[in-house]
Design a protein around this motif. Structure first.
Motif, short mmCIF file in Angstrom:
data_model
loop_
_atom_site.label_atom_id
_atom_site.label_comp_id
_atom_site.label_asym_id
_atom_site.label_seq_id
_atom_site.Cartn_x
_atom_site.Cartn_y
_atom_site.Cartn_z
N LEU A 65 -74.56 -11.21 -2.79
CA LEU A 65 -73.42 -11.35 -1.90
C LEU A 65 -72.12 -10.85 -2.53
O LEU A 65 -71.20 -10.45 -1.82
CB LEU A 65 -73.26 -12.81 -1.47
CG LEU A 65 -74.37 -13.35 -0.57
CD1 LEU A 65 -74.16 -14.84 -0.32
CD2 LEU A 65 -74.42 -12.59 0.74
N ALA A 66 -72.05 -10.87 -3.86
CA ALA A 66 -70.83 -10.46 -4.55
C ALA A 66 -70.77 -8.96 -4.84
O ALA A 66 -69.70 -8.45 -5.16
CB ALA A 66 -70.69 -11.23 -5.85
N LEU A 67 -71.88 -8.24 -4.72
CA LEU A 67 -71.89 -6.82 -5.08
C LEU A 67 -70.84 -5.98 -4.35
O LEU A 67 -70.15 -5.19 -5.01
CB LEU A 67 -73.29 -6.24 -4.88
CG LEU A 67 -74.26 -6.48 -6.03
CD1 LEU A 67 -75.62 -5.89 -5.69
CD2 LEU A 67 -73.74 -5.92 -7.33
N PRO A 68 -70.68 -6.08 -3.04
CA PRO A 68 -69.64 -5.25 -2.40
C PRO A 68 -68.25 -5.51 -2.95
O PRO A 68 -67.48 -4.56 -3.16
CB PRO A 68 -69.73 -5.64 -0.92
CG PRO A 68 -71.12 -6.14 -0.74
CD PRO A 68 -71.47 -6.80 -2.04
N SER A 69 -67.93 -6.75 -3.23
CA SER A 69 -66.62 -7.06 -3.80
C SER A 69 -66.49 -6.51 -5.20
O SER A 69 -65.43 -6.01 -5.59
CB SER A 69 -66.40 -8.57 -3.82
OG SER A 69 -66.37 -9.06 -2.50
N LEU A 70 -67.56 -6.60 -5.99
CA LEU A 70 -67.51 -6.07 -7.35
C LEU A 70 -67.39 -4.56 -7.36
O LEU A 70 -66.69 -3.98 -8.20
CB LEU A 70 -68.75 -6.53 -8.12
CG LEU A 70 -68.84 -8.03 -8.38
CD1 LEU A 70 -70.18 -8.37 -9.03
CD2 LEU A 70 -67.69 -8.50 -9.24
N TRP A 71 -68.06 -3.88 -6.43
CA TRP A 71 -67.93 -2.43 -6.34
C TRP A 71 -66.50 -2.04 -5.98
O TRP A 71 -65.94 -1.12 -6.55
CB TRP A 71 -68.89 -1.86 -5.30
CG TRP A 71 -70.31 -1.79 -5.76
CD1 TRP A 71 -70.74 -1.59 -7.03
CD2 TRP A 71 -71.47 -1.93 -4.96
NE1 TRP A 71 -72.11 -1.61 -7.07
CE2 TRP A 71 -72.59 -1.80 -5.81
CE3 TRP A 71 -71.69 -2.14 -3.61
CZ2 TRP A 71 -73.89 -1.88 -5.35
CZ3 TRP A 71 -73.00 -2.21 -3.16
CH2 TRP A 71 -74.07 -2.08 -4.01
N THR A 72 -65.91 -2.73 -5.03
CA THR A 72 -64.53 -2.45 -4.64
C THR A 72 -63.60 -2.67 -5.82
O THR A 72 -62.71 -1.85 -6.09
CB THR A 72 -64.11 -3.35 -3.47
OG1 THR A 72 -65.02 -3.16 -2.39
CG2 THR A 72 -62.70 -3.05 -3.02
N LEU A 73 -63.80 -3.74 -6.56
CA LEU A 73 -62.98 -4.03 -7.72
C LEU A 73 -63.12 -2.94 -8.77
O LEU A 73 -62.13 -2.52 -9.38
CB LEU A 73 -63.36 -5.39 -8.30
CG LEU A 73 -62.58 -5.84 -9.52
CD1 LEU A 73 -61.11 -6.01 -9.18
CD2 LEU A 73 -63.15 -7.15 -10.05
N SER A 74 -64.34 -2.44 -9.00
CA SER A 74 -64.53 -1.39 -10.00
C SER A 74 -63.87 -0.09 -9.58
O SER A 74 -63.32 0.63 -10.41
CB SER A 74 -66.02 -1.18 -10.28
OG SER A 74 -66.65 -0.62 -9.15
N VAL A 75 -63.90 0.24 -8.29
CA VAL A 75 -63.24 1.46 -7.82
C VAL A 75 -61.74 1.35 -8.01
O VAL A 75 -61.09 2.27 -8.53
CB VAL A 75 -63.59 1.73 -6.33
CG1 VAL A 75 -62.70 2.80 -5.75
CG2 VAL A 75 -65.05 2.11 -6.20
N VAL A 76 -61.16 0.24 -7.62
CA VAL A 76 -59.72 0.05 -7.76
C VAL A 76 -59.34 0.04 -9.24
O VAL A 76 -58.37 0.68 -9.64
CB VAL A 76 -59.27 -1.24 -7.06
CG1 VAL A 76 -57.83 -1.57 -7.37
CG2 VAL A 76 -59.47 -1.12 -5.56
N GLY A 77 -60.10 -0.65 -10.06
CA GLY A 77 -59.82 -0.69 -11.49
C GLY A 77 -59.92 0.66 -12.13
O GLY A 77 -59.10 1.01 -12.99
N GLY A 78 -60.89 1.46 -11.72
CA GLY A 78 -61.02 2.81 -12.27
C GLY A 78 -59.86 3.70 -11.88
O GLY A 78 -59.36 4.49 -12.69
N ARG A 79 -59.39 3.58 -10.64
CA ARG A 79 -58.24 4.38 -10.21
C ARG A 79 -56.99 4.00 -10.98
O ARG A 79 -56.21 4.85 -11.38
CB ARG A 79 -57.99 4.19 -8.72
CG ARG A 79 -58.96 4.93 -7.86
CD ARG A 79 -58.56 4.81 -6.42
NE ARG A 79 -59.43 5.65 -5.62
CZ ARG A 79 -59.20 5.95 -4.38
NH1 ARG A 79 -58.15 5.47 -3.77
NH2 ARG A 79 -60.02 6.73 -3.71
#
Length: 98
Positions: A65-79
């Protein structure tokens, strides 16, 4: 003559509204704290019932359930990291991916 300027009663009535705004603020804070204490306990009971009390199954469900939120966080953090480092953000052009 009165020591108060003309119209001050009207301003007080508008600002304080006879106590109704204060009562709404107090009711809001009480509701917030009651719900903040109740909802997590209720949710944990629902999830515990869904996984039959098994910890490993509950952890797997939480991860899925947390994977979509973690992916979004990683994209934002990478940017943010690339932007701070001065590298390209999107498409090789700085500022193209806002």
């Amino acid at each position: 003559m009165s020591a108060e300027p003309a119209g001050s009663d009207g301003r007080k009535r508008i600002l304080f509204g006879g106590g109704a705004p204060a009562a709404l603020v107090v009711a809001h804070f009480v509701a917030h704290f009651v719900l903040a204490a109740t909802i997590p306990r209720w949710w944990s009971q629902r999830v515990g019932a869904a996984v039959d009390g098994r910890l490993a199954t509950g952890l797997l469900l939480a991860l899925l359930l947390a994977l979509p939120s973690l992916w979004t966080l990683s994209v934002v953090g990478g940017r943010v990291a690339r932007r701070v480092a001065g590298g390209p953000v999107a498409g090789g052009r700085r500022g193209a991916g806002a």
